[in-house]
Design an enzyme around this catalytic site. Structure first.
Site, short mmCIF file in Angstrom:
data_model
loop_
_atom_site.label_atom_id
_atom_site.label_comp_id
_atom_site.label_asym_id
_atom_site.label_seq_id
_atom_site.Cartn_x
_atom_site.Cartn_y
_atom_site.Cartn_z
N TYR A 144 1.75 -2.68 1.77
CA TYR A 144 0.59 -2.65 0.66
C TYR A 144 1.49 -2.54 -0.88
CZ TYR A 144 -3.73 -2.48 -2.03
OH TYR A 144 -4.71 -2.35 -2.97
N ASP A 240 9.08 -0.18 -3.21
CA ASP A 240 7.83 0.07 -3.93
C ASP A 240 7.79 1.71 -3.36
OD1 ASP A 240 5.27 0.71 -4.22
OD2 ASP A 240 4.44 -1.24 -3.32
N LYS A 268 1.12 7.35 -8.26
CA LYS A 268 0.59 8.58 -7.50
C LYS A 268 1.44 9.58 -8.38
CE LYS A 268 -0.75 5.71 -3.67
NZ LYS A 268 -1.97 5.43 -3.83
N1 HOZ Z 1 -2.33 2.98 -1.58
C1 HOZ Z 1 -3.65 3.51 -1.66
C2 HOZ Z 1 -4.28 3.50 -0.17
N2 HOZ Z 1 -3.38 3.02 0.99
C3 HOZ Z 1 -4.39 3.08 -2.60
C4 HOZ Z 1 -5.99 4.00 -2.63
C5 HOZ Z 1 -6.98 2.68 -3.05
O1 HOZ Z 1 -6.68 1.54 -2.59
O2 HOZ Z 1 -7.77 3.15 -3.36
#
Ligand code: HOZ
Length: 433
Positions: A144, A240, A268
């Protein structure tokens, strides 16, 4: 455990905010019940609107490596706020954070701060496309990279996987037509794709350790294989490291695996719990970014002073000698305790960790972590919702998804590990056979 106040807030929220949440992963759609509404955090704990306390393994989805409301971070933010919360002018603090990033991550000569991981990845790709004068990008199923159109083509991790959304409405075909999605850990498919169309591929983007389909580590040689194939074909390698940056060590996953990226994205931990993203890399590439070069990217709140202060305080705390050794050892203890409980209950799931990121896979009898999204999707999640709610009821909060990584912070102690194992034991005992 009572949840009346959370329920009331949720009911009202659904009338004002789509789904009652400001990010889909916070909904409880995959686990049943209604989301808890959090009022405060302290060390390893979060507290909800009904006053319930939970040992938190979400840690704001990764940023809170020091735990909630760490005194050094709160002090830095409070002091900074007294001088004003935003200027939209250049400030010295941006340089202070940039210096730390450049010092810790050898592949990064220059860095640009943005407000989120999504901004970071879409901007890094823009730089890669400009530098190579090519359009195509390779990504991997289950990874992602935020919610920019170009990365939401198919088989995306995180909330898209959790909620089983088949594709994303509103993404025009054209936006994702240059995105090629391959299987994680499958270097042969990457080589074959480059052999077929290498002169058109600008970049390979990857989570070097995936945290958005549960935790999926790279197999030996995969990341180096990507480095080599990118070099052979004049494409750029984008790591990433929104999740892994400053989480798996000061130099992130690239430090851990010894593979150099051309461009790296952060989020983060780099913001210490405030909204910060960043992208950085080789000087010649970063010099493409406006106003130094022709790649436009901007932001009113980018480099916000409060966010920079939180980032600086966090990076300074984690640079203390022995910080990562202690954090990783605590996570290993959690793994040992959880694995013993799983073993007692016939191994309905498996626990793995890389540093302080962990995955809990509901793959009965699995002897290793999954290697790709197809393996991840075989998870037996029928009882996950029930297990999740039992754990929550005993004061243990995981992400409300069987497809997200968990995080341990420096505030988690042995007693929290033990309490977690006890809660898991009871939760598993309560599951239907
Ligand atoms: N990458 C985070 C969760 N896998 C993002 C948190 C979100 O999408 O709020």
């Amino acid at each position: 455990m009572r949840h009346e106040r959370s329920k009331k807030l949720y009911d009202k929220a659904t009338t004002l905010i789509p789904g009652g949440v400001n990010s889909p992963v916070r909904a409880f759609k995959a686990v049943g019940g209604d989301p808890i509404f959090v009022t405060r955090g302290e060390g390893p704990y979060i507290f909800d609107a009904d006053g319930n306390r939970y040992i938190d393994y979400v840690c704001s989805w990764g940023p809170l490596i020091l735990g909630h409301a760490h005194p050094a971070v709160i002090e830095a933010v409070t002091q900074t706020a007294r001088d004003g919360t935003s200027f939209g002018w250049a400030t010295g603090r941006e340089m202070e954070l940039a210096e730390r990033v450049v010092q810790h991550v050898p592949s990064v000569d220059m860095v640009r701060f943005v407000n989120s991981g999504t901004e970071a990845t879409m901007s890094a790709l823009r730089v890669a496309r400009a530098a190579t004068k090519r359009d195509r990008v390779i990504k991997f199923a289950g990874c992602y990279h935020g919610h920019a159109d170009v990365f939401l083509s198919e088989s995306t991790g995180s909330g898209v996987a959790t909620l089983g959304i088949p594709g994303t409405a509103g993404v025009p075909k054209g936006a994702a037509q240059d995105t090629i999605t391959l299987r994680y850990n499958d270097i042969e498919s990457v080589r074959a794709t480059f052999d077929a169309m290498g002169t058109t591929i600008a970049a390979v983007i990857i989570e070097p350790v995936v945290g958005n389909m549960g935790l999926v580590p790279p197999v030996d040689g995969f990341l180096q294989g990507l480095r080599d194939v990118c070099d052979q074909h004049g494409a750029l390698l984008i790591f990433d490291e929104v999740m892994t940056g400053f989480r798996l060590g000061l130099a992130g996953a690239q430090g851990l695996y010894g593979v150099r990226a051309d461009l790296t994205t952060f989020g983060k931990v780099i913001g210490g719990g405030l909204p910060v993203g960043a992208y950085g890399g080789r000087r010649d590439l970063m010099q493409q970014v406006a106003p130094a070069g022709p790649v436009y990217q901007a932001g009113t709140l980018s480099g916000n002073p409060l966010a920079m202060a939180a980032g600086i305080a966090t990076l300074d705390a984690i640079a203390a000698p022995g910080f990562f050794a202690a954090l990783n050892a605590r996570t290993a203890e959690l793994g040992k305790a959880v694995t013993a409980v799983l073993d007692k209950h016939g191994n309905p799931a498996r626990f793995d960790h890389i540093g302080s990121m962990f995955g809990l896979y509901f793959l009965p009898g699995a002897t290793r972590a999954p290697r790709d999204y197809d393996e991840v999707k075989k998870a037996e999640t029928r009882h996950f919702g029930t297990l999740y709610r039992h754990l929550l009821d005993q004061g243990v909060a995981l992400a409300p998804s069987a497809f997200e990584a968990g995080f341990v912070s420096a505030a988690h102690e042995q007693r929290h590990v033990e309490a977690t194992a006890t809660a898991l034991d009871k939760a598993l005992a309560a599951l239907p056979r």
